[in-house]
Write a protein that holds these residues in place. Structure first.
Motif, PDB file in Angstrom:
ATOM      1  N   ARG A  12       0.873  -1.289   0.097  1.00  0.00           N
ATOM      2  CA  ARG A  12       0.100  -0.022   0.296  1.00  0.00           C
ATOM      3  C   ARG A  12       0.711   1.175   0.025  1.00  0.00           C
ATOM      4  O   ARG A  12       1.789   1.290   0.870  1.00  0.00           O
ATOM      5  CB  ARG A  12      -0.910  -0.009   1.118  1.00  0.00           C
ATOM      6  CG  ARG A  12      -2.038  -0.976   1.385  1.00  0.00           C
ATOM      7  CD  ARG A  12      -2.760  -0.978   2.626  1.00  0.00           C
ATOM      8  NE  ARG A  12      -3.539  -2.171   2.479  1.00  0.00           N
ATOM      9  CZ  ARG A  12      -4.637  -2.300   3.327  1.00  0.00           C
ATOM     10  NH1 ARG A  12      -5.088  -1.285   4.126  1.00  0.00           N
ATOM     11  NH2 ARG A  12      -5.521  -3.367   3.161  1.00  0.00           N
ATOM     12  N   THR A  14       1.627   4.824   0.879  1.00  0.00           N
ATOM     13  CA  THR A  14       1.209   5.844   1.795  1.00  0.00           C
ATOM     14  C   THR A  14       1.667   7.361   1.430  1.00  0.00           C
ATOM     15  O   THR A  14       2.732   7.593   0.888  1.00  0.00           O
ATOM     16  CB  THR A  14       2.147   5.645   3.082  1.00  0.00           C
ATOM     17  OG1 THR A  14       1.643   4.202   3.667  1.00  0.00           O
ATOM     18  CG2 THR A  14       1.469   6.422   4.468  1.00  0.00           C
ATOM     19  N   GLN A  29      -3.745   5.825   2.896  1.00  0.00           N
ATOM     20  CA  GLN A  29      -3.410   4.942   2.020  1.00  0.00           C
ATOM     21  C   GLN A  29      -5.074   4.503   1.432  1.00  0.00           C
ATOM     22  O   GLN A  29      -5.916   4.428   1.949  1.00  0.00           O
ATOM     23  CB  GLN A  29      -3.111   3.520   2.695  1.00  0.00           C
ATOM     24  CG  GLN A  29      -1.658   3.787   3.628  1.00  0.00           C
ATOM     25  CD  GLN A  29      -1.580   2.599   4.369  1.00  0.00           C
ATOM     26  OE1 GLN A  29      -2.334   1.752   4.805  1.00  0.00           O
ATOM     27  NE2 GLN A  29      -0.268   2.372   4.942  1.00  0.00           N
ATOM     28  N   GLU A  30      -4.629   3.816   0.213  1.00  0.00           N
ATOM     29  CA  GLU A  30      -5.949   3.444  -0.547  1.00  0.00           C
ATOM     30  C   GLU A  30      -6.503   2.183  -0.039  1.00  0.00           C
ATOM     31  O   GLU A  30      -5.473   1.211   0.371  1.00  0.00           O
ATOM     32  CB  GLU A  30      -5.668   3.124  -2.045  1.00  0.00           C
ATOM     33  CG  GLU A  30      -7.047   2.606  -2.978  1.00  0.00           C
ATOM     34  CD  GLU A  30      -6.662   2.463  -4.373  1.00  0.00           C
ATOM     35  OE1 GLU A  30      -7.727   2.344  -5.111  1.00  0.00           O
ATOM     36  OE2 GLU A  30      -5.414   2.267  -4.697  1.00  0.00           O
ATOM     37  N   GLN A  31      -7.608   1.659   0.089  1.00  0.00           N
ATOM     38  CA  GLN A  31      -8.227   0.458   0.564  1.00  0.00           C
ATOM     39  C   GLN A  31      -9.494  -0.164  -0.295  1.00  0.00           C
ATOM     40  O   GLN A  31     -10.141   0.844  -0.493  1.00  0.00           O
ATOM     41  CB  GLN A  31      -8.604   0.418   1.956  1.00  0.00           C
ATOM     42  CG  GLN A  31      -8.943  -0.750   2.630  1.00  0.00           C
ATOM     43  CD  GLN A  31      -9.168  -0.757   4.062  1.00  0.00           C
ATOM     44  OE1 GLN A  31      -8.185  -0.733   5.077  1.00  0.00           O
ATOM     45  NE2 GLN A  31     -10.478  -0.593   4.681  1.00  0.00           N
ATOM     46  N   SER A  40     -13.049   1.211  -3.955  1.00  0.00           N
ATOM     47  CA  SER A  40     -12.000   1.453  -3.212  1.00  0.00           C
ATOM     48  C   SER A  40     -12.298   2.864  -2.588  1.00  0.00           C
ATOM     49  O   SER A  40     -12.924   3.592  -3.078  1.00  0.00           O
ATOM     50  CB  SER A  40     -10.621   1.329  -3.932  1.00  0.00           C
ATOM     51  OG  SER A  40     -10.478   2.476  -4.931  1.00  0.00           O
TER      52      SER A  40
END
Length: 87
Positions: A12, A14, A29-31, A40
């Protein structure tokens, strides 16, 4: 995370953003959900430098090496971690 596979799974990126110079930072962060849905969002952790120079971390994100290095670069030991809740 079980039962849903969260993405990106192994890495991921940051991103560090200064909100108040020398005092408040946001790390993002992308999730997403790894079920092929293409869904997302960004998750955000906020770090505040307290008067005694220690750090308060609110709503921590995945502790990748990049993320930990960024927090270390802010100067000061992490004294408090506050977990956000939706209850």
């Amino acid at each position: 995370g079980f039962p849903f596979p969260l993405t990106p799974l192994l890495s991921r990126t940051t991103v560090l953003q200064v909100l108040v110079p020398g005092k408040v930072w946001a790390l993002e962060q992308e999730q997403g959900i790894g079920l092929g849905l293409g869904v997302s969002t960004n998750v955000r952790m906020t770090v505040v430098k307290m008067k005694d120079k220690r750090l308060l971390v609110h709503s921590p994100i995945a502790p990748t090496r990049e993320c930990l290095d960024m927090v270390s670069s802010l100067g000061g030991d992490v004294a408090y971690i506050v977990l956000a809740t939706t209850c």
